[in-house]
Design an enzyme around this catalytic site. Structure first.
Site, PDB file in Angstrom:
ATOM      1  N   HIS A  39       0.866  -1.179   0.000  1.00  0.00           N
ATOM      2  CA  HIS A  39       0.000   0.000   0.000  1.00  0.00           C
ATOM      3  C   HIS A  39       0.903   1.229   0.000  1.00  0.00           C
ATOM      4  CE1 HIS A  39       1.066   0.164   4.208  1.00  0.00           C
ATOM      5  NE2 HIS A  39       0.556  -1.037   4.403  1.00  0.00           N
ATOM      6  N   HIS A  42       4.072   1.312   2.178  1.00  0.00           N
ATOM      7  CA  HIS A  42       5.269   0.628   1.657  1.00  0.00           C
ATOM      8  C   HIS A  42       5.928   1.466   0.545  1.00  0.00           C
ATOM      9  CE1 HIS A  42       2.786  -2.973   2.938  1.00  0.00           C
ATOM     10  NE2 HIS A  42       3.921  -3.210   3.576  1.00  0.00           N
ATOM     11  N   LEU A 189      -2.007   3.185   7.614  1.00  0.00           N
ATOM     12  CA  LEU A 189      -2.161   2.201   6.541  1.00  0.00           C
ATOM     13  C   LEU A 189      -1.496   0.893   6.959  1.00  0.00           C
ATOM     14  CD1 LEU A 189      -1.597   4.281   3.267  1.00  0.00           C
ATOM     15  CD2 LEU A 189      -3.679   3.941   4.625  1.00  0.00           C
TER      16      LEU A 189
END
Ligand code: PAF
Length: 285
Positions: A39, A42, A189
């Site tokens: 996501h 990363h 996230l």
């Protein structure tokens, strides 16, 4: 035109050959270990690696040894083709995606265990987890031999465990922490956010809000014990099924602070379960 997907290598020998050639040509290599299901969080780490190095290598390996038998290893989301496409968009030069047998050949029997910093918080809530992380990260760093490696601050305790093991084992790599990427409503996230139902997704940002409210209180001089207790109560009211911890700790060694007002920099860390999903988050104080 979409960017060209980075090559994928699956063996340590191929990885070392590619990284060795870059380093022999005088190029710096940045490395971002992941478990895939990528996501924006990363991708921001890979961008950071690319700022600090000429080449960006990303590993994708869902590491079985950091999951307890009752945890979500089998359910963990896996989509290598999508991950490769996303990595192409951030200038990744090479993906290392080894099979479990490449990482842990038959007969493997060495475990890296980091005393102290890996023991409280997630170390207590998930016995064996950090030994699994420390072992695979040590192996990944030794396999890739990068100049810098980037890990997210979202897994703040993991980052401190990795900093400790790199120092203790004299692994010649610079460790960089990347800031936590958040949704607009504040939720950190995480690949595991994919497990949340619509109703759980609506409640999930409460973890960030509870920690942020505690930070405000601590800055205003409220005692640690009271700020922690209020955050726990807030999460329970918001429908979290279990709060593993909300604790204010020293920013590097994660040592427990006294119950009174804080006297210097600290970190507040929280972990709580919403439905079947365990969420973690943390903030500087
Ligand atoms: O943070 C992760 O995704 C994993 O714990 C890591 C560092 C890739 C080790 O498996």
């Amino acid at each position: 035109m979409s960017p060209i997907a980075p090559p994928i290598v699956r063996t340590m020998a191929e990885l070392r050959a590619r990284v060795g050639a870059w380093r022999a040509a005088g190029e710096r290599v940045g490395f971002t270990p992941t478990m895939g299901a990528l996501h924006e969080g990363h991708l921001s780490l890979v961008r950071l690696a690319k700022q600090r190095a000429d080449r960006a290598v990303v590993s994708i390996f869902v590491n079985p040894t950091q999951f307890a038998p009752h945890e979500d290893f089998d359910a963990y989301p896996r989509d290598e083709a999508r991950d490769a496409e996303l990595l192409a968009g951030v200038g990744c030069d090479l993906i290392y995606a080894p099979a479990a047998a490449e990482m842990y050949p038959p007969g493997s029997s060495t475990t890296v265990s980091v005393a102290g910093v890996s023991e409280p918080l997630d170390g207590a809530a998930r016995p064996g987890h950090f030994a699994g992380v420390a072992t695979v990260v040590t192996k990944l760093l030794l396999q890739a031999g990068p100049d810098v490696a980037v890990f997210g601050e979202k897994d703040y305790q993991q980052l401190q465990v990795i900093r400790r093991l790199v120092r203790d084992l004299d692994i010649p790599v610079e460790i960089i922490g990347g800031p936590t990427a958040r949704a607009e409503d504040g939720l950190a996230l995480s690949s595991r956010n994919a497990y949340l139902t619509t109703a759980e997704r609506a409640a999930a940002p409460e973890l960030h809000r509870a920690l942020a409210a505690a930070v405000d209180q601590l800055r205003a001089g409220r005692p640690v014990a009271e700020a922690e207790a209020e955050a726990v109560a807030r999460l329970t009211r918001a429908g979290f099924a279990r709060v593993d911890y909300v604790e204010v700790r020293g920013p590097h060694d994660l040592a427990r602070l006294g119950p009174g007002p804080i006297a210097g920099p600290a970190r507040i860390l929280g972990a709580a379960v919403l439905g079947r999903t365990r969420l973690i988050d943390n903030l500087p104080v």
